[in-house]
Design a protein around this motif. Structure first.
Motif, PDB file in Angstrom:
ATOM      1  N   LEU A   1      31.531  47.507  43.379  1.00 56.94           N
ATOM      2  CA  LEU A   1      32.629  47.402  42.407  1.00 56.94           C
ATOM      3  C   LEU A   1      33.500  46.178  42.703  1.00 56.94           C
ATOM      4  CD1 LEU A   1      34.478  48.453  40.139  1.00 56.94           C
ATOM      5  CD2 LEU A   1      35.531  49.993  41.792  1.00 56.94           C
ATOM      6  N   LEU A   2      33.818  45.978  43.984  1.00 58.07           N
ATOM      7  CA  LEU A   2      34.687  44.843  44.356  1.00 58.07           C
ATOM      8  C   LEU A   2      34.062  43.499  44.012  1.00 58.07           C
ATOM      9  CD1 LEU A   2      36.394  44.974  47.830  1.00 58.07           C
ATOM     10  CD2 LEU A   2      37.374  45.277  45.579  1.00 58.07           C
ATOM     11  N   VAL A   3      32.807  43.319  44.413  1.00 55.98           N
ATOM     12  CA  VAL A   3      32.212  42.003  44.163  1.00 55.98           C
ATOM     13  C   VAL A   3      32.012  41.785  42.671  1.00 55.98           C
ATOM     14  CG1 VAL A   3      31.111  41.676  46.408  1.00 55.98           C
ATOM     15  CG2 VAL A   3      29.814  42.734  44.576  1.00 55.98           C
TER      16      VAL A   3
ATOM     17  N   THR B   1      35.564  37.728  37.355  1.00 52.26           N
ATOM     18  CA  THR B   1      36.827  37.783  36.603  1.00 52.26           C
ATOM     19  C   THR B   1      37.768  36.670  37.046  1.00 52.26           C
ATOM     20  OG1 THR B   1      37.489  39.390  38.253  1.00 52.26           O
ATOM     21  CG2 THR B   1      36.820  40.266  36.112  1.00 52.26           C
ATOM     22  N   THR B   2      37.921  36.543  38.357  1.00 56.49           N
ATOM     23  CA  THR B   2      38.854  35.536  38.880  1.00 56.49           C
ATOM     24  C   THR B   2      38.279  34.139  38.640  1.00 56.49           C
ATOM     25  OG1 THR B   2      39.329  37.181  40.582  1.00 56.49           O
ATOM     26  CG2 THR B   2      40.291  35.005  40.892  1.00 56.49           C
ATOM     27  N   ARG B   3      36.967  33.997  38.864  1.00 54.49           N
ATOM     28  CA  ARG B   3      36.308  32.712  38.617  1.00 54.49           C
ATOM     29  C   ARG B   3      36.522  32.277  37.153  1.00 54.49           C
ATOM     30  NH1 ARG B   3      29.863  32.854  38.256  1.00 54.49           N
ATOM     31  NH2 ARG B   3      30.250  34.162  40.047  1.00 54.49           N
TER      32      ARG B   3
ATOM     33  N   PRO C   1      39.213  37.752  30.814  1.00 55.36           N
ATOM     34  CA  PRO C   1      37.875  37.680  31.413  1.00 55.36           C
ATOM     35  C   PRO C   1      37.041  38.949  31.204  1.00 55.36           C
ATOM     36  CG  PRO C   1      39.565  37.031  32.993  1.00 55.36           C
ATOM     37  CD  PRO C   1      40.279  37.626  31.819  1.00 55.36           C
ATOM     38  N   VAL C   2      37.712  40.111  31.163  1.00 57.41           N
ATOM     39  CA  VAL C   2      36.989  41.350  30.835  1.00 57.41           C
ATOM     40  C   VAL C   2      37.255  41.600  29.353  1.00 57.41           C
ATOM     41  CG1 VAL C   2      36.797  43.825  31.267  1.00 57.41           C
ATOM     42  CG2 VAL C   2      37.329  42.277  33.152  1.00 57.41           C
ATOM     43  N   ILE C   3      36.204  41.595  28.549  1.00 56.65           N
ATOM     44  CA  ILE C   3      36.410  41.683  27.095  1.00 56.65           C
ATOM     45  C   ILE C   3      36.729  43.111  26.677  1.00 56.65           C
ATOM     46  CG2 ILE C   3      35.306  41.297  24.851  1.00 56.65           C
ATOM     47  CD1 ILE C   3      33.701  39.021  26.163  1.00 56.65           C
TER      48      ILE C   3
ATOM     49  N   GLY D   1      44.991  41.858  30.186  1.00 56.63           N
ATOM     50  CA  GLY D   1      43.863  41.214  30.869  1.00 56.63           C
ATOM     51  C   GLY D   1      43.421  41.991  32.097  1.00 56.63           C
ATOM     52  N   PHE D   2      44.370  42.621  32.775  1.00 61.55           N
ATOM     53  CA  PHE D   2      44.031  43.436  33.951  1.00 61.55           C
ATOM     54  C   PHE D   2      43.851  44.908  33.566  1.00 61.55           C
ATOM     55  CE2 PHE D   2      46.477  39.976  36.212  1.00 61.55           C
ATOM     56  CZ  PHE D   2      45.404  39.513  36.987  1.00 61.55           C
ATOM     57  N   GLY D   3      43.690  45.177  32.302  1.00 62.42           N
ATOM     58  CA  GLY D   3      43.614  46.557  31.823  1.00 62.42           C
ATOM     59  C   GLY D   3      44.985  47.004  31.357  1.00 62.42           C
ATOM     60  N   GLY D   4      44.999  48.166  30.682  1.00 59.29           N
ATOM     61  CA  GLY D   4      46.283  48.699  30.211  1.00 59.29           C
ATOM     62  C   GLY D   4      46.949  49.492  31.313  1.00 59.29           C
TER      63      GLY D   4
ATOM     64  N   ARG E   1      47.297  35.680  43.156  1.00 56.55           N
ATOM     65  CA  ARG E   1      47.500  34.797  44.305  1.00 56.55           C
ATOM     66  C   ARG E   1      46.421  33.709  44.349  1.00 56.55           C
ATOM     67  NH1 ARG E   1      51.220  32.851  45.620  1.00 56.55           N
ATOM     68  NH2 ARG E   1      50.956  31.771  47.577  1.00 56.55           N
ATOM     69  N   GLU E   2      45.171  34.136  44.168  1.00 55.64           N
ATOM     70  CA  GLU E   2      44.056  33.179  44.225  1.00 55.64           C
ATOM     71  C   GLU E   2      44.192  32.125  43.129  1.00 55.64           C
ATOM     72  OE1 GLU E   2      40.110  34.924  44.418  1.00 55.64           O
ATOM     73  OE2 GLU E   2      40.947  36.684  45.365  1.00 55.64           O
ATOM     74  N   ILE E   3      44.549  32.553  41.935  1.00 57.85           N
ATOM     75  CA  ILE E   3      44.649  31.595  40.816  1.00 57.85           C
ATOM     76  C   ILE E   3      45.775  30.605  41.105  1.00 57.85           C
ATOM     77  CG2 ILE E   3      45.097  31.376  38.326  1.00 57.85           C
ATOM     78  CD1 ILE E   3      43.938  34.287  38.067  1.00 57.85           C
ATOM     79  N   THR E   4      46.903  31.112  41.593  1.00 57.20           N
ATOM     80  CA  THR E   4      48.038  30.232  41.904  1.00 57.20           C
ATOM     81  C   THR E   4      47.647  29.202  42.958  1.00 57.20           C
ATOM     82  OG1 THR E   4      49.503  32.112  41.540  1.00 57.20           O
ATOM     83  CG2 THR E   4      50.467  30.209  42.660  1.00 57.20           C
TER      84      THR E   4
HETATM   85  C1  HEM Z   1      41.745  37.710  36.908  1.00 61.22           C
HETATM   86  C2  HEM Z   1      40.979  38.522  37.607  1.00 61.22           C
HETATM   87  C3  HEM Z   1      40.730  39.964  37.253  1.00 61.22           C
HETATM   88  C4  HEM Z   1      40.684  40.578  36.030  1.00 61.22           C
HETATM   89  C5  HEM Z   1      40.896  39.933  34.671  1.00 61.22           C
HETATM   90  C6  HEM Z   1      40.408  41.978  36.262  1.00 61.22           C
HETATM   91  C7  HEM Z   1      40.320  42.942  35.260  1.00 61.22           C
HETATM   92  C8  HEM Z   1      40.227  44.295  35.476  1.00 61.22           C
HETATM   93  C9  HEM Z   1      40.291  45.299  34.443  1.00 61.22           C
HETATM   94  C10 HEM Z   1      40.439  45.030  32.953  1.00 61.22           C
HETATM   95  C11 HEM Z   1      40.213  46.517  35.040  1.00 61.22           C
HETATM   96  C12 HEM Z   1      40.415  47.851  34.339  1.00 61.22           C
HETATM   97  C13 HEM Z   1      39.265  48.801  34.290  1.00 61.22           C
HETATM   98  C14 HEM Z   1      39.530  50.009  33.422  1.00 61.22           C
HETATM   99  O1  HEM Z   1      40.612  50.212  32.873  1.00 61.22           O
HETATM  100  O2  HEM Z   1      38.592  50.796  33.259  1.00 61.22           O
HETATM  101  C15 HEM Z   1      40.039  46.279  36.454  1.00 61.22           C
HETATM  102  C16 HEM Z   1      39.879  47.262  37.426  1.00 61.22           C
HETATM  103  C17 HEM Z   1      39.594  46.974  38.736  1.00 61.22           C
HETATM  104  N1  HEM Z   1      39.655  45.756  39.363  1.00 61.22           N
HETATM  105 FE1  HEM Z   1      40.091  43.992  38.502  1.00 61.22          FE
HETATM  106  N2  HEM Z   1      40.271  42.186  37.600  1.00 61.22           N
HETATM  107  C18 HEM Z   1      40.465  40.980  38.249  1.00 61.22           C
HETATM  108  C19 HEM Z   1      40.432  40.759  39.613  1.00 61.22           C
HETATM  109  C20 HEM Z   1      40.129  41.700  40.553  1.00 61.22           C
HETATM  110  C21 HEM Z   1      40.025  41.457  41.975  1.00 61.22           C
HETATM  111  C22 HEM Z   1      40.283  40.104  42.659  1.00 61.22           C
HETATM  112  C23 HEM Z   1      39.654  42.626  42.542  1.00 61.22           C
HETATM  113  C24 HEM Z   1      39.392  42.952  43.987  1.00 61.22           C
HETATM  114  C25 HEM Z   1      39.050  42.100  44.908  1.00 61.22           C
HETATM  115  C26 HEM Z   1      39.555  43.621  41.486  1.00 61.22           C
HETATM  116  C27 HEM Z   1      39.222  44.949  41.665  1.00 61.22           C
HETATM  117  C28 HEM Z   1      39.302  45.916  40.687  1.00 61.22           C
HETATM  118  C29 HEM Z   1      38.997  47.321  40.936  1.00 61.22           C
HETATM  119  C30 HEM Z   1      38.575  47.927  42.262  1.00 61.22           C
HETATM  120  C31 HEM Z   1      39.190  47.989  39.703  1.00 61.22           C
HETATM  121  C32 HEM Z   1      38.991  49.478  39.433  1.00 61.22           C
HETATM  122  C33 HEM Z   1      40.297  50.201  39.505  1.00 61.22           C
HETATM  123  C34 HEM Z   1      40.195  51.667  39.218  1.00 61.22           C
HETATM  124  O3  HEM Z   1      39.258  52.131  38.551  1.00 61.22           O
HETATM  125  O4  HEM Z   1      41.088  52.398  39.682  1.00 61.22           O
HETATM  126  N3  HEM Z   1      39.855  43.020  40.296  1.00 61.22           N
HETATM  127  N4  HEM Z   1      40.089  44.915  36.703  1.00 61.22           N
END
Ligand code: HEM
Length: 426
Positions: free
Chosen positions: A255-257, A263-265, A306-308, A362-365, A379-382
């Motif tokens: 999941l992490l990788v 996403t970050t790339r 990045p995540v559509i 972008g990071f989810g709701g 942090r990485e993007i900055t």
């Molecule tokens: C700009 C970069 C990133 C974007 C746009 C992004 C986007 C997202 C989105 C949209 C979700 C929501 C999933 C959902 O609601 O079902 C999510 C979950 C998650 N992301 Fe990111 N992510 C980014 C970077 C990262 C990084 C750097 C990590 C860890 C190294 C990471 C780890 C996770 C994990 C573990 C979840 C699952 C959380 C959960 O289910 O509780 N993400 N991410």
């Protein structure tokens, strides 16, 4: 950006990869049409070539910001347990292996999230800070004397992967293998990342197995010699909530990788493209890098989306925006569309590094699955853009980006760039 409303609602099919191969302006126009005229459309599912899974009955689409927020905040109705990252239904063991907690509901999700959050506390992130900084500087050192390179593979890609490897304690010589396997898992649908003759499912299973084998070896080694890294913290049974099992550890790593890498790339790549397309925004940031960094990074993530999408499944009959949905129906949250919603953003097609407020998804709701790595990604993007602004100040994109055709990841595969060469710091 000027969007083109070239399709009527009846001509739009979000489950058709041909739609996703259309120029961005037409796709943006189509989502604008949907938000306005048919905000919760239903699409039938097509067969996926090379993917031996029956196409499902179809899915509802949430295209408006307010509806994406509603579904994210109501996980008891909009469940992740049938799979959040795939619209087709996949076997539950497959979902669990590849997605771990992203494909779970509370209380299982909450327990795992508490354990893995050990790696994302402000203290843990502060510890990573030096590695983010030195790795970003090394990325620039490797290209700075060349005067040109591929922005994606040479500049945007290495940092997120290296930071995840540092976080988990993975030795440097294994990061190339982690990178390749991750690309296979995420590039599904793009023939470039799936070897010929091999069907997509086999390729994904192989990549997952390779990453899991790496983690099992790591777990064994870390049990013998505990270290000051996340892998040891996750295996520490003495803490509240106990330890992850080996299976959970493997799935979390996958999941992490997968979640933290592309996403970050892609944020960094889309961000650079936007800064080149809108030089006045670049000049504005250059004039006050630290002062603008916070809002600029949020705008880059909104712009990139990045995540559509992510998927949910209704646990009961419900109504959203006047649309009735039945228990068992699939619901897809289109983050790209919510991030361009005219009702939530003033002038949404303008790239504005000072945008405030900026309630992007972008990071989810807001809800239990909100991105765990959001602060690390910020942090990485900055840090990456600070390095670019300081050391490659005249970097320009010299060709059209080669985009990934995918309805899940808004990816750029390659993007040539050039800059005035300078001496590496080392
Ligand atoms: C700009 C970069 C990133 C974007 C746009 C992004 C986007 C997202 C989105 C949209 C979700 C929501 C999933 C959902 O609601 O079902 C999510 C979950 C998650 N992301 Fe990111 N992510 C980014 C970077 C990262 C990084 C750097 C990590 C860890 C190294 C990471 C780890 C996770 C994990 C573990 C979840 C699952 C959380 C959960 O289910 O509780 N993400 N991410």
């Amino acid at each position: 950006m000027n969007i083109r409303k070239s399709l009527t609602p009846d001509q739009i099919d979000l489950d058709d990869l041909l739609f996703w191969a259309m120029p961005l302006e037409d796709r943006e126009g189509a989502f604008a049409t949907l938000r306005e005229e048919r905000p919760i459309p239903f699409f039938r599912e097509h067969e996926i070539p090379g993917f031996p899974i029956d196409p499902g009955p179809g899915f509802w689409c949430l295209t408006r910001h307010e509806h994406v927020l509603l579904a994210s905040r109501t996980p008891e109705i909009f469940s992740s347990a049938r799979g959040a990252t795939s619209i087709p239904d996949l076997p539950s063991d497959f979902n669990e292996f590849f997605g771990g907690m992203i494909n779970m509901d509370d209380p299982r999700h909450a327990r795992q999230r508490r354990i893995v959050s050990r790696g994302f506390t402000p203290r843990a992130l502060a510890k990573l800070e030096a590695s983010v900084q030195s790795r970003a500087a090394a990325v620039i050192d490797r290209v700075i004397e060349k005067g040109e390179c591929d922005f994606v593979s040479d500049i945007a890609a290495p940092l997120p992967l290296e930071v995840i490897c540092d976080l988990m304690g993975i030795p440097a010589h294994l990061s190339a293998m982690v990178f390749e396997q991750t690309n296979i898992i995420l590039g599904i649908g793009d023939p470039e990342f799936t070897s010929s003759g091999e069907d997509a499912q086999m390729a994904i299973m192989g990549a997952g197995a390779a990453l899991a084998a790496l983690m099992r070896d790591m777990a064994e080694e870390h049990r013998r010699n505990p270290k000051d890294d996340l892998t040891s913290a996750l295996l520490d049974a003495s803490q509240a909530d106990g330890a992850l099992t080996d299976e959970e550890l493997c799935s979390f790593f996958i999941l992490l990788v997968v979640a933290g890498n592309e996403t970050t790339r892609n944020s960094i790549s889309h961000g650079m493209k936007a800064l080149c397309d809108y030089p006045e925004q670049r000049a504005r940031w250059a004039a006050d890098f630290d002062g603008m960094a916070k809002s600029a990074v949020e705008e880059i993530v909104r712009w990139a989306s990045p995540v559509i999408h992510m998927r949910r499944t209704c646990t009961q009959d419900t109504v959203v925006g006047g649309q009735k949905m039945m228990a068992g129906d699939k619901v897809v949250l289109w983050y790209n569309s919510a991030n361009r919603d005219e009702a939530a953003f003033v002038d949404p097609y303008r790239f504005d590094i000072g945008r405030t407020p900026n309630e992007h998804v972008g990071f989810g709701g807001p809800g239990p699955h909100f991105c765990l790595g959001a602060n690390l990604a910020r942090r990485e993007i900055t840090v990456m853009f600070r390095e670019i602004f300081q050391r490659l100040p005249d970097l320009r994109i010299t060709g059209e980006p080669d985009r990934l055709v995918s309805y899940f990841i808004n990816g750029i595969k390659r993007m040539p760039c050039s800059f005035t060469p300078a001496r590496a710091a080392a």
